[in-house]
Design a protein around this motif. Structure first.
Motif, PDB file in Angstrom:
ATOM      1  N   TYR A 119      23.079  33.378  -3.756  1.00  0.00           N
ATOM      2  CA  TYR A 119      21.610  33.093  -3.786  1.00  0.00           C
ATOM      3  C   TYR A 119      21.141  31.656  -3.830  1.00  0.00           C
ATOM      4  O   TYR A 119      22.172  30.679  -4.225  1.00  0.00           O
ATOM      5  CB  TYR A 119      21.193  33.950  -5.029  1.00  0.00           C
ATOM      6  N   LEU A 120      19.998  31.229  -3.483  1.00  0.00           N
ATOM      7  CA  LEU A 120      19.390  30.083  -3.536  1.00  0.00           C
ATOM      8  C   LEU A 120      18.806  29.897  -5.053  1.00  0.00           C
ATOM      9  O   LEU A 120      17.828  30.757  -5.499  1.00  0.00           O
ATOM     10  CB  LEU A 120      18.404  29.641  -2.486  1.00  0.00           C
ATOM     11  N   TYR A 121      19.370  29.048  -6.048  1.00  0.00           N
ATOM     12  CA  TYR A 121      18.780  28.588  -7.021  1.00  0.00           C
ATOM     13  C   TYR A 121      17.744  27.604  -7.021  1.00  0.00           C
ATOM     14  O   TYR A 121      18.258  26.706  -6.397  1.00  0.00           O
ATOM     15  CB  TYR A 121      19.626  28.713  -8.379  1.00  0.00           C
ATOM     16  N   TRP A 122      16.560  27.428  -7.527  1.00  0.00           N
ATOM     17  CA  TRP A 122      15.853  26.344  -7.512  1.00  0.00           C
ATOM     18  C   TRP A 122      15.249  26.154  -9.042  1.00  0.00           C
ATOM     19  O   TRP A 122      15.025  27.007  -9.686  1.00  0.00           O
ATOM     20  CB  TRP A 122      14.796  26.627  -6.560  1.00  0.00           C
ATOM     21  N   ASN A 123      14.933  24.899  -9.369  1.00  0.00           N
ATOM     22  CA  ASN A 123      14.520  24.347 -10.563  1.00  0.00           C
ATOM     23  C   ASN A 123      12.953  24.274 -10.446  1.00  0.00           C
ATOM     24  O   ASN A 123      12.571  23.370  -9.891  1.00  0.00           O
ATOM     25  CB  ASN A 123      15.223  23.088 -11.101  1.00  0.00           C
ATOM     26  N   LYS A 124      12.544  25.181 -11.128  1.00  0.00           N
ATOM     27  CA  LYS A 124      10.858  25.312 -11.319  1.00  0.00           C
ATOM     28  C   LYS A 124      10.235  24.019 -11.506  1.00  0.00           C
ATOM     29  O   LYS A 124       9.295  23.595 -11.089  1.00  0.00           O
ATOM     30  CB  LYS A 124      10.512  26.513 -11.812  1.00  0.00           C
ATOM     31  N   ALA A 125      10.831  23.488 -12.577  1.00  0.00           N
ATOM     32  CA  ALA A 125      10.208  22.146 -13.376  1.00  0.00           C
ATOM     33  C   ALA A 125      10.153  21.023 -12.215  1.00  0.00           C
ATOM     34  O   ALA A 125       9.178  20.199 -12.302  1.00  0.00           O
ATOM     35  CB  ALA A 125      10.840  21.753 -14.524  1.00  0.00           C
ATOM     36  N   LEU A 126      11.208  20.830 -11.478  1.00  0.00           N
ATOM     37  CA  LEU A 126      11.501  19.895 -10.553  1.00  0.00           C
ATOM     38  C   LEU A 126      10.609  20.139  -9.391  1.00  0.00           C
ATOM     39  O   LEU A 126      10.071  19.128  -8.720  1.00  0.00           O
ATOM     40  CB  LEU A 126      13.211  19.605  -9.843  1.00  0.00           C
ATOM     41  N   PHE A 127      10.326  21.500  -9.255  1.00  0.00           N
ATOM     42  CA  PHE A 127       9.236  21.672  -8.097  1.00  0.00           C
ATOM     43  C   PHE A 127       7.962  21.208  -8.302  1.00  0.00           C
ATOM     44  O   PHE A 127       7.405  20.641  -7.373  1.00  0.00           O
ATOM     45  CB  PHE A 127       9.603  23.010  -7.624  1.00  0.00           C
ATOM     46  N   ARG A 128       7.466  21.526  -9.623  1.00  0.00           N
ATOM     47  CA  ARG A 128       6.284  21.045  -9.964  1.00  0.00           C
ATOM     48  C   ARG A 128       6.306  19.720  -9.946  1.00  0.00           C
ATOM     49  O   ARG A 128       5.071  19.175  -9.383  1.00  0.00           O
ATOM     50  CB  ARG A 128       6.173  21.503 -11.322  1.00  0.00           C
ATOM     51  N   GLU A 129       7.153  18.988 -10.372  1.00  0.00           N
ATOM     52  CA  GLU A 129       7.080  17.674 -10.450  1.00  0.00           C
ATOM     53  C   GLU A 129       6.985  16.795  -9.135  1.00  0.00           C
ATOM     54  O   GLU A 129       6.420  15.734  -8.809  1.00  0.00           O
ATOM     55  CB  GLU A 129       8.385  17.033 -11.254  1.00  0.00           C
ATOM     56  N   ALA A 130       7.640  17.511  -8.056  1.00  0.00           N
ATOM     57  CA  ALA A 130       7.570  17.020  -6.672  1.00  0.00           C
ATOM     58  C   ALA A 130       6.274  17.414  -5.631  1.00  0.00           C
ATOM     59  O   ALA A 130       6.118  17.463  -4.784  1.00  0.00           O
ATOM     60  CB  ALA A 130       8.835  17.362  -6.039  1.00  0.00           C
ATOM     61  N   GLY A 131       5.182  18.374  -6.730  1.00  0.00           N
ATOM     62  CA  GLY A 131       4.289  18.869  -5.867  1.00  0.00           C
ATOM     63  C   GLY A 131       4.543  19.981  -5.105  1.00  0.00           C
ATOM     64  O   GLY A 131       3.771  20.370  -4.246  1.00  0.00           O
ATOM     65  N   LEU A 132       5.631  20.620  -5.358  1.00  0.00           N
ATOM     66  CA  LEU A 132       5.995  21.855  -4.760  1.00  0.00           C
ATOM     67  C   LEU A 132       5.561  23.161  -5.497  1.00  0.00           C
ATOM     68  O   LEU A 132       5.514  23.070  -6.637  1.00  0.00           O
ATOM     69  CB  LEU A 132       7.381  21.890  -4.167  1.00  0.00           C
ATOM     70  N   ASP A 133       5.194  24.283  -4.644  1.00  0.00           N
ATOM     71  CA  ASP A 133       4.806  25.623  -5.513  1.00  0.00           C
ATOM     72  C   ASP A 133       6.280  26.010  -6.259  1.00  0.00           C
ATOM     73  O   ASP A 133       7.180  26.316  -5.717  1.00  0.00           O
ATOM     74  CB  ASP A 133       4.499  26.495  -4.321  1.00  0.00           C
ATOM     75  N   PRO A 134       6.178  26.024  -7.469  1.00  0.00           N
ATOM     76  CA  PRO A 134       7.351  26.719  -8.177  1.00  0.00           C
ATOM     77  C   PRO A 134       7.916  28.172  -7.897  1.00  0.00           C
ATOM     78  O   PRO A 134       9.002  28.246  -8.363  1.00  0.00           O
ATOM     79  CB  PRO A 134       7.050  26.228  -9.672  1.00  0.00           C
ATOM     80  N   GLU A 135       6.913  28.454  -7.481  1.00  0.00           N
ATOM     81  CA  GLU A 135       7.246  30.129  -7.318  1.00  0.00           C
ATOM     82  C   GLU A 135       7.390  30.493  -5.768  1.00  0.00           C
ATOM     83  O   GLU A 135       7.725  31.672  -5.378  1.00  0.00           O
ATOM     84  CB  GLU A 135       6.012  31.003  -7.560  1.00  0.00           C
ATOM     85  N   LYS A 136       7.570  29.456  -5.175  1.00  0.00           N
ATOM     86  CA  LYS A 136       7.925  29.593  -3.570  1.00  0.00           C
ATOM     87  C   LYS A 136       8.983  28.789  -3.097  1.00  0.00           C
ATOM     88  O   LYS A 136       9.096  27.316  -2.881  1.00  0.00           O
ATOM     89  CB  LYS A 136       6.645  29.220  -2.518  1.00  0.00           C
ATOM     90  N   PRO A 137      10.243  29.085  -3.082  1.00  0.00           N
ATOM     91  CA  PRO A 137      11.615  28.527  -2.671  1.00  0.00           C
ATOM     92  C   PRO A 137      11.281  28.430  -0.965  1.00  0.00           C
ATOM     93  O   PRO A 137      10.492  28.868  -0.258  1.00  0.00           O
ATOM     94  CB  PRO A 137      12.576  29.463  -2.902  1.00  0.00           C
ATOM     95  N   PRO A 138      12.242  27.354  -0.343  1.00  0.00           N
ATOM     96  CA  PRO A 138      12.067  27.236   1.081  1.00  0.00           C
ATOM     97  C   PRO A 138      12.354  28.662   1.748  1.00  0.00           C
ATOM     98  O   PRO A 138      13.450  29.329   1.168  1.00  0.00           O
ATOM     99  CB  PRO A 138      13.196  26.074   1.241  1.00  0.00           C
ATOM    100  N   ALA A 139      11.755  28.938   2.832  1.00  0.00           N
ATOM    101  CA  ALA A 139      12.122  30.169   3.557  1.00  0.00           C
ATOM    102  C   ALA A 139      12.709  29.931   4.693  1.00  0.00           C
ATOM    103  O   ALA A 139      13.486  31.049   5.179  1.00  0.00           O
ATOM    104  CB  ALA A 139      10.592  30.610   3.834  1.00  0.00           C
ATOM    105  N   THR A 140      12.908  28.709   5.050  1.00  0.00           N
ATOM    106  CA  THR A 140      13.707  28.485   6.109  1.00  0.00           C
ATOM    107  C   THR A 140      14.677  27.304   6.078  1.00  0.00           C
ATOM    108  O   THR A 140      14.413  26.534   5.220  1.00  0.00           O
ATOM    109  CB  THR A 140      12.669  28.125   7.555  1.00  0.00           C
ATOM    110  N   LEU A 141      15.683  27.052   6.694  1.00  0.00           N
ATOM    111  CA  LEU A 141      16.415  25.897   6.708  1.00  0.00           C
ATOM    112  C   LEU A 141      15.727  24.402   6.987  1.00  0.00           C
ATOM    113  O   LEU A 141      16.204  23.576   5.981  1.00  0.00           O
ATOM    114  CB  LEU A 141      17.810  26.104   7.570  1.00  0.00           C
ATOM    115  N   ASP A 142      14.722  24.687   7.864  1.00  0.00           N
ATOM    116  CA  ASP A 142      13.986  23.436   7.971  1.00  0.00           C
ATOM    117  C   ASP A 142      13.209  23.141   6.714  1.00  0.00           C
ATOM    118  O   ASP A 142      13.312  21.986   6.212  1.00  0.00           O
ATOM    119  CB  ASP A 142      12.901  23.711   9.159  1.00  0.00           C
TER     120      ASP A 142
END
Length: 389
Positions: A119-142
């Motif tokens: 599974y893909l794990y992602w750090n939601k706090a780091l997503f927020r800090e980078a301006g990414l939606d913390p509830e949406k992981p990357p859907a594609t390899l791109d």
């Protein structure tokens, strides 16, 4: 009747297994008693062949599915196709892929005990800090590549995506197979690693590691586990066993299937199955079937999943409200058609993984020419396949 059971559950999950076995023994008092011998998995794999050869093997074992091919090939495990008729168990109750883990040439040699994907794990706090939606992981390899670059900050010793070179599950198969490549032609027992699809995928991985510097070069799985647990790694592909450490370290994380490649979405299906050695007599085999049926009852299967965080493989349990309300287990359980075993039934699969594929990942991180390293790796795979016949 006493039946003996070897397994490798030496950790906390072994305590839960003991409780389940004790409950079974109490329910079958005077009829069947399961006697367990718990040892490290490597030790079990070393002890089992001589015990089978000398007719001193246990009645049944819990065994890592990826290790089973030699035992199936040399006839050390019995065929279990009659389990469903003998116990009245519905074959259709098992989710996609779970029975494939123990199958070879259309016959069933292992029955599911525990299943997992990667599974893909992602750090939601780091997503927020980078301006990414913390509830949406990357859907594609791109998207994975794009996010990994945005999440990388060398000044803070922070990395966007972990790419271990050893001591880890085969996370990269999600990229290889997702992009339409493969490693072994199972029908012809030949390497297909050196293909245009795989060249493109390995060059993509090299760009992430060497040019975009999204991962620490040469890091092991243990290194990246620690980085993820300390909040310095934003995304990482691993199994269910990573989650407890993230929780205990207070990491706010999400979990999903690995992103889709250009052709499909893929995650390696792994797990542990019940196997019956060839010397187990028929009356003991039927007693083992009774225990396996008990193990695969909805109540026991749900208890195991909720207690240790592994996804259920019974459709009834997948749809259970308690499972659906557990965000971690429900996310892992919903693998659909993405999950399938990697190198099923291939003799030498462990060697291909550890002696070739991970070495290739390390080589690309060191800047070696991808076309050259894939040609060399493909030749090495063919040598392993030829020697393992």
């Amino acid at each position: 009747m006493e039946i003996t059971f070897w397994n490798g559950f030496t950790g906390p999950d072994g305590e839960l297994l003991m409780q389940i076995v004790n409950h079974y023994n109490k329910a079958r008092e005077g009829q069947i008693e399961v006697k367990m011998d718990i040892m490290p998995w490597d030790q079990l794999n070393q002890k089992l062949p001589p015990s089978i050869a000398t007719d001193t093997a246990p009645s049944f074992v819990a065994f890592i599915a990826g290790w089973a091919a030699p035992y199936i090939k040399n006839g050390s495990f019995q065929v279990l196709d009659d389990f469903f008729d003998a116990t009245g168990t519905d074959r259709g109750e098992f989710v996609n892929g779970s029975l494939d883990l123990g199958a070879s040439d259309g016959k069933l040699y292992m029955l599911p005990m525990q299943m997992n994907g990667l599974y893909l794990y992602w750090n939601k706090a780091l997503f927020r800090e980078a301006g990414l939606d913390p509830e949406k992981p990357p859907a594609t390899l791109d998207e994975l590549a794009e996010y990994a670059a945005r999440l990388t900050d060398p000044a803070k010793n922070r990395y966007g995506f972990g790419m271990p070179v050893s001591g880890a599950p085969v996370y990269f198969t999600s990229f290889i197979i997702g992009n339409g490549g493969d490693v072994v032609d199972l029908k012809n027992n030949k390497s297909v690693l050196n293909s245009p699809e795989n060249v493109a995928t390995f060059e993509w991985m090299q760009d992430l590691a060497v040019n975009k510097k999204v991962t620490p070069i040469g890091a092991t799985g243990a290194d990246l586990d620690r980085l993820m647990q300390s909040g310095q790694l934003a995304m990482y592909i691993n199994g269910p066993w990573l989650a407890p450490g993230l929780r205990s370290n207070g990491i706010d994380f999400g979990i999903a299937l690995p992103p889709k490649g250009s052709v499909r979405q893929y995650t390696e299906l792994g797990g542990i199955g019940f196997a019956i050695p060839k010397g187990t007599p028929d009356d003991e085999k039927q007693a083992v079937y009774d225990f396996i049926k008990y193990w695969n009852s909805p109540e026991v299967a749900k208890t195991w999943s909720l207690s240790n965080g592994f996804p259920p493989f019974l459709k009834t349990v997948v749809e259970d409200p308690e499972i659906k309300n557990d965000p971690l287990v429900s996310a892992m359980a919903d693998m659909g058609d993405a999950a399938a075993p990697f190198l099923p039934g291939v003799l030498g699969a462990d060697r291909i993984t550890n002696e070739v594929l991970f070495i290739a990942i390390e080589a690309l991180q060191n800047g070696q020419n991808v076309q050259e390293l894939l040609k060399r790796a493909s030749d090495d795979i063919d040598e392993i396949l030829a020697s393992a016949k």
